[in-house]
Design an enzyme around this catalytic site. Structure first.
Site, PDB file in Angstrom:
ATOM      1  N   ARG A 256       0.824  -1.214   0.000  1.00 11.60           N
ATOM      2  CA  ARG A 256       0.000   0.000   0.000  1.00 11.60           C
ATOM      3  C   ARG A 256       0.860   1.267   0.000  1.00 11.60           C
ATOM      4  O   ARG A 256       0.373   2.351  -0.275  1.00 11.60           O
ATOM      5  CB  ARG A 256      -0.957  -0.019   1.203  1.00 11.60           C
ATOM      6  CG  ARG A 256      -0.364   0.437   2.505  1.00 11.60           C
ATOM      7  CD  ARG A 256      -1.236   0.095   3.683  1.00 11.60           C
ATOM      8  NE  ARG A 256      -2.377   0.964   3.849  1.00 11.60           N
ATOM      9  CZ  ARG A 256      -2.380   2.093   4.559  1.00 11.60           C
ATOM     10  NH1 ARG A 256      -1.271   2.530   5.110  1.00 11.60           N
ATOM     11  NH2 ARG A 256      -3.487   2.780   4.715  1.00 11.60           N
TER      12      ARG A 256
ATOM     13  N   TRP B 295      11.677   8.819   5.809  1.00 13.30           N
ATOM     14  CA  TRP B 295      12.721   8.146   6.604  1.00 13.30           C
ATOM     15  C   TRP B 295      12.998   6.725   6.144  1.00 13.30           C
ATOM     16  O   TRP B 295      14.112   6.225   6.277  1.00 13.30           O
ATOM     17  CB  TRP B 295      12.480   8.300   8.104  1.00 13.30           C
ATOM     18  CG  TRP B 295      11.465   7.446   8.806  1.00 13.30           C
ATOM     19  CD1 TRP B 295      10.238   7.106   8.363  1.00 13.30           C
ATOM     20  CD2 TRP B 295      11.612   6.872  10.122  1.00 13.30           C
ATOM     21  NE1 TRP B 295       9.580   6.364   9.318  1.00 13.30           N
ATOM     22  CE2 TRP B 295      10.391   6.210  10.410  1.00 13.30           C
ATOM     23  CE3 TRP B 295      12.620   6.858  11.076  1.00 13.30           C
ATOM     24  CZ2 TRP B 295      10.180   5.527  11.619  1.00 13.30           C
ATOM     25  CZ3 TRP B 295      12.403   6.188  12.269  1.00 13.30           C
ATOM     26  CH2 TRP B 295      11.208   5.530  12.540  1.00 13.30           C
ATOM     27  N   ASP B 296      11.998   6.058   5.518  1.00 15.79           N
ATOM     28  CA  ASP B 296      12.251   4.729   4.938  1.00 15.79           C
ATOM     29  C   ASP B 296      13.458   4.782   3.986  1.00 15.79           C
ATOM     30  O   ASP B 296      14.243   3.840   3.889  1.00 15.79           O
ATOM     31  CB  ASP B 296      11.047   4.239   4.111  1.00 15.79           C
ATOM     32  CG  ASP B 296       9.784   4.085   4.937  1.00 15.79           C
ATOM     33  OD1 ASP B 296       9.389   5.065   5.602  1.00 15.79           O
ATOM     34  OD2 ASP B 296       9.161   3.005   4.908  1.00 15.79           O
TER      35      ASP B 296
ATOM     36  N   ASN C  46       6.480  13.850   4.309  1.00 16.51           N
ATOM     37  CA  ASN C  46       6.274  12.494   4.827  1.00 16.51           C
ATOM     38  C   ASN C  46       6.403  11.468   3.675  1.00 16.51           C
ATOM     39  O   ASN C  46       7.079  10.445   3.788  1.00 16.51           O
ATOM     40  CB  ASN C  46       4.892  12.460   5.457  1.00 16.51           C
ATOM     41  CG  ASN C  46       4.468  11.136   6.064  1.00 16.51           C
ATOM     42  OD1 ASN C  46       3.722  11.117   7.027  1.00 16.51           O
ATOM     43  ND2 ASN C  46       4.874  10.007   5.532  1.00 16.51           N
TER      44      ASN C  46
ATOM     45  N   SER D 156       6.391  16.459   7.807  1.00 12.78           N
ATOM     46  CA  SER D 156       7.598  15.773   7.356  1.00 12.78           C
ATOM     47  C   SER D 156       7.653  14.403   8.025  1.00 12.78           C
ATOM     48  O   SER D 156       6.595  13.852   8.400  1.00 12.78           O
ATOM     49  CB  SER D 156       8.812  16.636   7.696  1.00 12.78           C
ATOM     50  OG  SER D 156       9.987  16.103   7.156  1.00 12.78           O
TER      51      SER D 156
ATOM     52  N   GLU E 135      -5.522  10.046   3.881  1.00 16.57           N
ATOM     53  CA  GLU E 135      -5.266   8.631   3.563  1.00 16.57           C
ATOM     54  C   GLU E 135      -5.918   7.693   4.570  1.00 16.57           C
ATOM     55  O   GLU E 135      -5.957   6.473   4.358  1.00 16.57           O
ATOM     56  CB  GLU E 135      -3.757   8.365   3.454  1.00 16.57           C
ATOM     57  CG  GLU E 135      -2.967   8.300   4.762  1.00 16.57           C
ATOM     58  CD  GLU E 135      -2.664   9.663   5.389  1.00 16.57           C
ATOM     59  OE1 GLU E 135      -3.231  10.677   4.941  1.00 16.57           O
ATOM     60  OE2 GLU E 135      -1.870   9.708   6.347  1.00 16.57           O
TER      61      GLU E 135
ATOM     62  N   GLY F 127       6.956   9.253  12.463  1.00 14.40           N
ATOM     63  CA  GLY F 127       7.252   7.932  11.906  1.00 14.40           C
ATOM     64  C   GLY F 127       6.764   6.810  12.820  1.00 14.40           C
ATOM     65  O   GLY F 127       6.571   5.692  12.380  1.00 14.40           O
TER      66      GLY F 127
ATOM     67  N   ASP G  69       3.862   5.977  14.056  1.00 15.06           N
ATOM     68  CA  ASP G  69       2.407   6.086  14.100  1.00 15.06           C
ATOM     69  C   ASP G  69       1.838   4.663  14.085  1.00 15.06           C
ATOM     70  O   ASP G  69       1.967   3.996  13.079  1.00 15.06           O
ATOM     71  CB  ASP G  69       1.862   6.932  12.945  1.00 15.06           C
ATOM     72  CG  ASP G  69       2.523   6.655  11.599  1.00 15.06           C
ATOM     73  OD1 ASP G  69       3.727   6.330  11.546  1.00 15.06           O
ATOM     74  OD2 ASP G  69       1.820   6.758  10.587  1.00 15.06           O
TER      75      ASP G  69
ATOM     76  N   GLU H 124       7.142  -5.646   6.581  1.00 12.93           N
ATOM     77  CA  GLU H 124       7.332  -4.281   7.087  1.00 12.93           C
ATOM     78  C   GLU H 124       7.808  -4.260   8.538  1.00 12.93           C
ATOM     79  O   GLU H 124       8.563  -3.384   8.957  1.00 12.93           O
ATOM     80  CB  GLU H 124       5.952  -3.605   6.975  1.00 12.93           C
ATOM     81  CG  GLU H 124       5.811  -2.253   7.521  1.00 12.93           C
ATOM     82  CD  GLU H 124       4.337  -1.907   7.759  1.00 12.93           C
ATOM     83  OE1 GLU H 124       3.512  -2.803   8.012  1.00 12.93           O
ATOM     84  OE2 GLU H 124       4.027  -0.715   7.684  1.00 12.93           O
TER      85      GLU H 124
ATOM     86  N   GLU I 106      -3.369   0.291  12.263  1.00 12.92           N
ATOM     87  CA  GLU I 106      -4.597   0.667  11.560  1.00 12.92           C
ATOM     88  C   GLU I 106      -4.694   0.105  10.131  1.00 12.92           C
ATOM     89  O   GLU I 106      -5.669   0.346   9.451  1.00 12.92           O
ATOM     90  CB  GLU I 106      -4.730   2.190  11.532  1.00 12.92           C
ATOM     91  CG  GLU I 106      -3.587   2.866  10.804  1.00 12.92           C
ATOM     92  CD  GLU I 106      -3.630   4.396  10.854  1.00 12.92           C
ATOM     93  OE1 GLU I 106      -4.367   4.971  11.670  1.00 12.92           O
ATOM     94  OE2 GLU I 106      -2.912   5.003  10.053  1.00 12.92           O
TER      95      GLU I 106
HETATM   96  O1  LIG Z   1       6.649   2.568   5.533  1.00 11.10           O
HETATM   97  C1  LIG Z   1       5.994   3.765   5.287  1.00 11.10           C
HETATM   98  C2  LIG Z   1       5.438   4.370   6.558  1.00 11.10           C
HETATM   99  O2  LIG Z   1       4.362   3.522   6.996  1.00 11.10           O
HETATM  100  C3  LIG Z   1       3.717   3.884   8.216  1.00 11.10           C
HETATM  101  O3  LIG Z   1       3.150   5.159   8.181  1.00 11.10           O
HETATM  102  C4  LIG Z   1       2.461   5.566   6.998  1.00 11.10           C
HETATM  103  O4  LIG Z   1       1.113   5.164   7.031  1.00 11.10           O
HETATM  104  C5  LIG Z   1       0.180   5.938   7.751  1.00 11.10           C
HETATM  105  C6  LIG Z   1      -1.208   5.390   7.505  1.00 11.10           C
HETATM  106  O5  LIG Z   1      -1.503   5.196   6.172  1.00 11.10           O
HETATM  107  C7  LIG Z   1       0.287   7.423   7.362  1.00 11.10           C
HETATM  108  O6  LIG Z   1      -0.626   8.226   8.018  1.00 11.10           O
HETATM  109  C8  LIG Z   1       1.722   7.874   7.684  1.00 11.10           C
HETATM  110  O7  LIG Z   1       1.865   9.256   7.474  1.00 11.10           O
HETATM  111  C9  LIG Z   1       2.631   7.086   6.796  1.00 11.10           C
HETATM  112  O8  LIG Z   1       3.972   7.472   6.986  1.00 11.10           O
HETATM  113  C10 LIG Z   1       4.780   3.883   9.303  1.00 11.10           C
HETATM  114  O9  LIG Z   1       4.233   4.123  10.563  1.00 11.10           O
HETATM  115  C11 LIG Z   1       5.879   4.891   8.992  1.00 11.10           C
HETATM  116  O10 LIG Z   1       6.885   4.836   9.966  1.00 11.10           O
HETATM  117  C12 LIG Z   1       6.504   4.518   7.650  1.00 11.10           C
HETATM  118  O11 LIG Z   1       7.428   5.508   7.269  1.00 11.10           O
END
Ligand SMILES: OC[C@H]1O[C@H](O[C@H]2O[C@H](CO)[C@@H](O)[C@H](O)[C@H]2O)[C@H](O)[C@@H](O)[C@@H]1O
Length: 564
Positions: free
Chosen positions: A155, A162-163, A199, A209, A277, A309, A311, A517, A532
Site C-alpha cells: 500500500r 525516513w524509509d 512524509n 515531514s 489517507e 514515523g 504512528d 514491514e 490501523e
Molecule cells: O513505511 C511507510 C510508513 O508507513 C507507516 O506510516 C504511513 O502510514 C500511515 C497510515 O496510512 C500514514 O498516516 C503515515 O503518514 C505514513 O507514513 C509507518 O508508521 C511509517 O513509519 C513509515 O514511514
C-alpha cells in the site's frame, strides 16, 4: 511553538483530495469495514477532469443512502486508473544480478542465495512517475518527482522520507549508487518546492515531514561514492531543512536546572483535519469527542504523530489505552533531537569539505549546543538511558519551559537508545567505553531484547509501534550504535542482535516468500501486526537493513541460519 492549536498553521487541501475523501467515505458505506483500506481511494488517478468525475459520482444511484457495489465498481473502472498505475515500474540502470564485491563476508551458501534474492527485490520496488502525472498533475495525488525512486511496497506506493535512509543503506550494499543518489535528489527536490521533505510524495502529505535523515543519506552516499559535486548540490537544501526543524512550529526552549536555556525540537504537523489517507478511521476515532475544537486538536495530534514515523505508539499517549489522548506536540522526543544533532554534524562536515568554513563553524557550534541539550534534558543517570521529555502539565505557550526531572517519561522504548547511534558519529561518547557499557547494561536489562531482535516498547497496546513489534530501522540504529563504539562487549551484543534479526527475516521469508514491514520479536520468523492497516510486504527498509547487516557482520560457513 505556536500557542495552542488555534494559532497553528494549517496547509490548504486540494479539490481533488476533498473529492477523493468523499469517494472513500461512500466506498466504506458500500463495502463495509472488513479489509477496507481508505488509502486506496486517495491514491486513485483520475482518467478525466475532476468536474466530469464529480458529476458522474453525483449521478450514481444511492438507494438507502448507499451506492450499490456494482455501480461503485463500474464508476471506479470508468473514471479512475488503478491505484499505483501512475508510478510505473522502472528498471534500475545500476542493477546487476550479482554485483562485484557484493557482501564479501557472507560465506554460507544458503544465506548468500537469499541475500541475492533480497538484492533482486530492488527491481520490483523501483518506480518512476508516469508522464501523465507531469502532463496533468491536477488529476493525481502523486507528486511529479524528477527521477526514479524505491518505494517501501504494497500500500506504500510512493517514496517515503525516513524509509529512504535504510533503503539507501541497502542500495549501497548492493552497489547501486546511482539509484541511491536519485532517491536523495528526489527528496531534495521536495525541499526546493515545499521547504522541507514531505512524509511521502503525495499531495496529502504536504502538511508534515518525517524523521529528518536526509543529511545522513547524503553522508552515506558520499562515504561510498566520494561524489563531492553531490554534496555541494545538497548543502543549500540541507540548510533549508535545518531551518524548518528549528522554525517556530518545531522549536521549544527549555531551561535546565543550572539555568541554561536549550533550544530543542518536537513534531508538529500543519494540519487539524482527518488525514486524507485514513480519514474514515480518524473520523471514527474522533467520534467520541464532543466538540469540533476537541476534534481539531485530536486530528492535529494524529498528523503530528505521523510526522514522528512512530504512528502509532503508547509513546505519544498520556493514557495508553485511549487513542484520543495522543499528546505528541507536548513531547520533546529523544530521537528527533538526536537526528537533528546528526544533521548539524553532517552540515558542518559537508561545509568544511567544500571550503565554506564559516558555515562549518556555525554548525559545529549548533551541534555542540544540541549535544549539551541532549545530555541535560533527556539523559537519565539513574536509568542510564535518554528519555523523552513531556511538557504536558504546563502550557506549551510558555516562552521558556522549566525542566523538571519528573517530566521525563520513564517508560522503556527503543528510542531511548538512539542517541548512542548518533554519538558514534561525533566520537565523544564512543571513545568513552564506560559510558557505552552503562548504556549497554541498561539495554540488556530493559526487557527490549528478545529472541527476534529489539522490541519497540514494553507495552502491548495493539498499536504497531509498540510491543511485540520490532522494526528494521530501530534494530539498525541500535546495532550500529553499539557496533561502532569502542566497547568490545557492545560490539559483540550488536552482532548478536543482528544475527537474531537476520534469522527472523530469513525464516519469515522462507515461510511466506516475502519480506515484511515489521516482525513480532517474541518468536523467530513471526510477522508483526497491530495498527490501523494490514501488515505490508515488500519491504524497502527491511530489505535495506538485512543487506546492511550482512555487509557489516557477514555470515560464516558454519553458522546456522535457521531459527535456533
Ligand atoms: O513505511 C511507510 C510508513 O508507513 C507507516 O506510516 C504511513 O502510514 C500511515 C497510515 O496510512 C500514514 O498516516 C503515515 O503518514 C505514513 O507514513 C509507518 O508508521 C511509517 O513509519 C513509515 O514511514
Amino acid at each position: 511553538a505556536p500557542c495552542g492549536d488555534a494559532s497553528a498553521p494549517v496547509k490548504p487541501t486540494t479539490p481533488l483530495i476533498s473529492f477523493l475523501e468523499s469517494l472513500q467515505s461512500a466506498a466504506l458505506a458500500t463495502l463495509g469495514p472488513d479489509g477496507f483500506d481508505p488509502k486506496l481511494y486517495v491514491d486513485l488517478p483520475l482518467k478525466t477532469d475532476l468536474a466530469a468525475t464529480e458529476e458522474a459520482f453525483a449521478r450514481l444511484p444511492r438507494p438507502g443512502g448507499v451506492i450499490p457495489v456494482s455501480d461503485l465498481d463500474r464508476f471506479l473502472g470508468d473514471y479512475f486508473g488503478e491505484a499505483g498505475s501512475d508510478l510505473v515500474h522502472a528498471e534500475p540502470e545500476d542493477f546487476v544480478a550479482e554485483p562485484e564485491g557484493f557482501l564479501p563476508k557472507v560465506e554460507n551458501p544458503k544465506v548468500r542465495a537469499w541475500a541475492l534474492e533480497v538484492h533482486s527485490l530492488w527491481k520490483n520496488l523501483t518506480r518512476r512517475v508516469s508522464d501523465e502525472v507531469r502532463r496533468r498533475p491536477e488529476r493525481h495525488t502523486l507528486l511529479p518527482l524528477p527521477g526514479p525512486v524505491v518505494v517501501p511496497g504494497s500500500r506504500f506506493r510512493e517514496v517515503y522520507y525516513w524509509d529512504s535512509y535504510w533503503i539507501i543503506r541497502g542500495l549501497l550494499a548492493s552497489k547501486m549508487y546511482d539509484t541511491a543518489k536519485s532517491i536523495a535528489n528526489n527528496l531534495i527536490s521536495l525541499i526546493d518546492i515545499y521547504g522541507f521533505v514531505l512524509n511521502g510524495a503525495r499531495t496529502y502529505y504536504t502538511n508534515r515531514s518525517q524523521p529528518p535523515l536526509l543529511s545522513s543519506m547524503v553522508f552515506e552516499i558520499y562515504r561510498r561514492s566520494g561524489d563531492l559535486a553531490f554534496v555541494k548540490k545538497s548543502l543549500p537544501s540541507l540548510l533549508k531543512e535545518h531551518s524548518f526543524w528549528n522554525s517556530d512550529i518545531h522549536k521549544v526552549i527549555i531551561q535546565d536546572l543550572q539555568g541554561c536555556k536549550h533550544s530543542v525540537s518536537h513534531y508538529y504537523a500543519m494540519w487539524n483535519k482527518p488525514r486524507p489517507e485514513t480519514a474514515t478511521i480518524d473520523e471514527e476515532s474522533a467520534s467520541k469527542l464532543a466538540s469540533a475544537s476537541q476534534k481539531e486538536i485530536f486530528y492535529h495530534q494524529v498528523a503530528s504523530t505521523a510526522e514522528s514515523g512512530w504512528d502509532f505508539s503508547s509513546r505519544w499517549m498520556s493514557n495508553s489505552s485511549d487513542f484520543t489522548t495522543l499528546a505528541t506536540t507536548s513531547i520533546i522526543p529523544v530521537d528527533l533531537n538526536a537526528f537533528i544533532y546528526k544533521m548539524e554534524l553532517d552540515i558542518a562536515f559537508f561545509a568544511k569539505l567544500i571550503g565554506d568554513n564559516s558555515t562549518s563553524e556555525k554548525f559545529l557550534a549548533a551541534s555542540k549546543a544540541r549535544q549539551a541539550a541532549i545530555k541535560s534534558i533527556f539523559w537519565n543517570s539513574e536509568m542510564e538511558q535518554w528519555l523523552d521529555y513531556w511538557l504536558i502539565s504546563k502550557s506549551n505557550c510558555e516562552e521558556v519551559n522549566q525542566w523538571e526531572a519528573h517530566y521525563q517519561n520513564r517508560n522503556i522504548f527503543a528510542s531511548n537508545f538512539i542517541p548512542l547511534w548518533i554519538e558514534t558519529y561525533s566520537t565523544d561518547l564512543c571513545k568513552d567505553g564506560t559510558m557505552v557499557e552503562k548504556v549497554l547494561k541498561s539495554l540488556q536489562s530493559s526487557g527490549l531484547l528478545r529472541v527476534g531482535g529489539i522490541a519497540t516498547s514494553l507495552s502491548n497496546t495493539g498499536q504497531q509501534w509498540d510491543f511485540p513489534n520490532g522494526w528494521a530501522p530501530l534494530q539498525h540504529m541500535v546495532v550500529e550504535g553499539l557496533a561502532n563504539s569502542v566497547s568490545k562487549e557492545a560490539k559483540s551484543v550488536a552482532e548478536d542482535i543482528a544475527i537474531r534479526w537476520i534469522r527472523t527475516n530469513y525464516a519469515a521469508y522462507m515461510k511466506t516468500g516475502t519480506m515484511h514491514e515489521k516482525y513480532d520479536v517474541e518468536a523467530c520468523g513471526k510477522i508483526g501486526g497491530g495498527g490501523e492497516y494490514k501488515p505490508q510486504t515488500g519491504f524497502g527498509w527491511s530489505n535495506g537493513v538485512v543487506l546492511a547487516f550482512l555487509e557489516e557482520f557477514g555470515w560464516p560457513h558454519d553458522r546456522e541460519i535457521d531459527c535456533q
